[in-house]
Design an enzyme around this catalytic site. Structure first.
Site, PDB file in Angstrom:
ATOM      1  N   ARG A 238       0.858  -1.184   0.000  1.00 30.13           N
ATOM      2  CA  ARG A 238       0.000   0.000   0.000  1.00 30.13           C
ATOM      3  C   ARG A 238       0.894   1.233   0.000  1.00 30.13           C
ATOM      4  NH1 ARG A 238      -3.382  -3.029  -1.311  1.00 30.13           N
ATOM      5  NH2 ARG A 238      -5.363  -3.502  -0.299  1.00 30.13           N
ATOM      6  N   GLU A 267      -4.537   7.127  -4.830  1.00 27.94           N
ATOM      7  CA  GLU A 267      -4.703   6.509  -6.161  1.00 27.94           C
ATOM      8  C   GLU A 267      -6.053   6.901  -6.740  1.00 27.94           C
ATOM      9  OE1 GLU A 267      -4.149   2.310  -5.624  1.00 27.94           O
ATOM     10  OE2 GLU A 267      -2.103   2.560  -4.921  1.00 27.94           O
ATOM     11  N   HIS A 286      -1.379  -0.294  -9.588  1.00 26.84           N
ATOM     12  CA  HIS A 286      -1.990  -1.198  -8.590  1.00 26.84           C
ATOM     13  C   HIS A 286      -2.589  -2.446  -9.264  1.00 26.84           C
ATOM     14  CE1 HIS A 286      -3.980  -1.247  -4.347  1.00 26.84           C
ATOM     15  NE2 HIS A 286      -3.700  -2.476  -4.761  1.00 26.84           N
TER      16      HIS A 286
HETATM   17  C1  DGY Z   1      -5.359  -6.491  -2.419  1.00 26.24           C
HETATM   18  O1  DGY Z   1      -5.919  -7.559  -2.627  1.00 26.24           O
HETATM   19  O2  DGY Z   1      -5.259  -5.998  -1.303  1.00 26.24           O
HETATM   20  C2  DGY Z   1      -4.827  -5.792  -3.621  1.00 26.24           C
HETATM   21  O3  DGY Z   1      -4.057  -4.708  -3.314  1.00 26.24           O
HETATM   22  C3  DGY Z   1      -5.957  -5.422  -4.548  1.00 26.24           C
HETATM   23  O4  DGY Z   1      -5.770  -6.148  -5.686  1.00 26.24           O
END
Ligand code: DGY
Length: 326
Positions: A238, A267, A286
């Site tokens: 993240r 984002e 992402h």
């Molecule tokens: C998650 O699964 O947390 C990813 O970042 C989204 O695809």
């Protein structure tokens, strides 16, 4: 009367048939546009179940006006977009989709590491810009990956899967995690160390820890200062784990060598984002778990989580089971 489920983005209909059988379902009919705040708020006044995405912030304003909500099923392994504490207080189950995306996300993380170290996007642009005039000895020379040291911050399922890939590249594997993973140490030859030791010794620092109040901006000025000048930083977790101004400065001043980023603090980002402007950054939008197979599996798991909670059964994966006494 069937329970009412709201889905915050257009999903493939054929993956929802089981849900249609047990619930009245409404879907936000756009693939690329997130559901506006007021629409979601209005839907939550009625909904018993919510199918949400990482891009949907589900905070107090929403939860305070969701009197019938029993389950929030996030189509992601991460759930930092949801106020879990408040949901728990209100007796709402918060579900997610671990396991089904582990290998896919590890593949992407490793691909990003390879792409950054070996300058693959830059090399592809070199040809498409018609700059290749002749072969030359140091043309687009990058950094080796094999036999180098990888430091994995966050040795969860995805961290372990990345370590497995690193082992195949004969890398020396360091990791930092809240708890020690002795099995991973034995099976993958990974070595546990402190955060600072990992930063100081790694050629590749890979961030895979979840975003929590403790990990927010874990990678700040000091963290980048600890890294080798030749280090490459990879983030597939993240954006909130990184203080982006500090990363920018580290990249601009040569405090570290480069970065591969799949995630950002806010984002989506635009092309004029300062990190994207840097020549030593590979930025992607992402897409850690973005394969058709895995996204299908995530949709199916999210649907199952909703159905099970609505039927009073145990979901496949929830983050507040214990707190809710299930
Ligand atoms: C998650 O699964 O947390 C990813 O970042 C989204 O695809």
């Amino acid at each position: 009367m069937k329970p009412y489920v709201f889905i915050t983005r257009k999903m493939p209909d054929h993956l929802l048939s089981e849900l249609y059988e047990v619930a009245e379902v409404k879907m936000w009919e756009h693939e690329d546009i997130p559901v506006p705040f007021d629409v979601l708020q209005e839907e939550l006044e009625r909904a018993n179940g919510l199918f949400s995405l990482v891009s949907d912030p589900i905070h107090s304003e929403h939860l305070e006006s969701a009197p019938h909500l029993k389950v929030i099923a996030n189509m992601a392994v991460g759930y930092d977009n949801i106020d879990v504490q408040l949901a728990t207080k209100k007796g709402i189950m918060v579900c997610h989709t671990p396991d089904v995306l582990t290998d896919t996300t590890a593949d992407l993380t490793f691909a990003l590491l390879l792409a950054t170290a070996r300058r693959i996007p830059e090399a592809a642009r070199y040809i498409s810009n018609d700059e290749w005039k002749q072969w030359s000895p140091y043309l687009l020379a990058g950094m080796d990956i094999h036999h180098k040291t990888i430091g994995i911050v966050g040795m969860g399922r995805i961290g372990e899967a990345v370590a497995k890939r690193a082992k195949g590249f004969d890398m020396n594997i360091l990791y930092y995690n809240r708890s020690r993973k002795e099995e991973a140490e034995q099976q993958l030859g990974a070595t546990y160390c402190s955060f600072v030791e990992l930063l100081q010794q790694s050629d590749y620092v890979v961030c895979l820890a979840p975003l929590t109040s403790e990990t927010k901006e874990l990678f700040d000025e000091q963290a980048f200062q600890e890294m080798k000048n030749s280090a490459i930083f990879i983030n597939a977790s993240r954006g909130g784990l990184v203080k982006e101004s500090a990363l920018q400065e580290a990249l601009e001043k040569g405090i570290i060598h480069g970065a591969g980023l799949d995630v950002f603090a806010e984002e989506p980002i635009r092309a004029n984002h300062p990190l994207v402007q840097l020549p030593n950054v590979v930025a992607i939008p992402h897409i850690g778990s973005a394969t058709v197979e895995t996204r299908d599996a995530m949709v199916k798991m999210t649907v199952q989580n909703i159905i099970r909670v609505l039927k009073g059964e145990r979901p496949l994966a929830a983050v507040n089971l214990k707190e809710l006494g299930v």
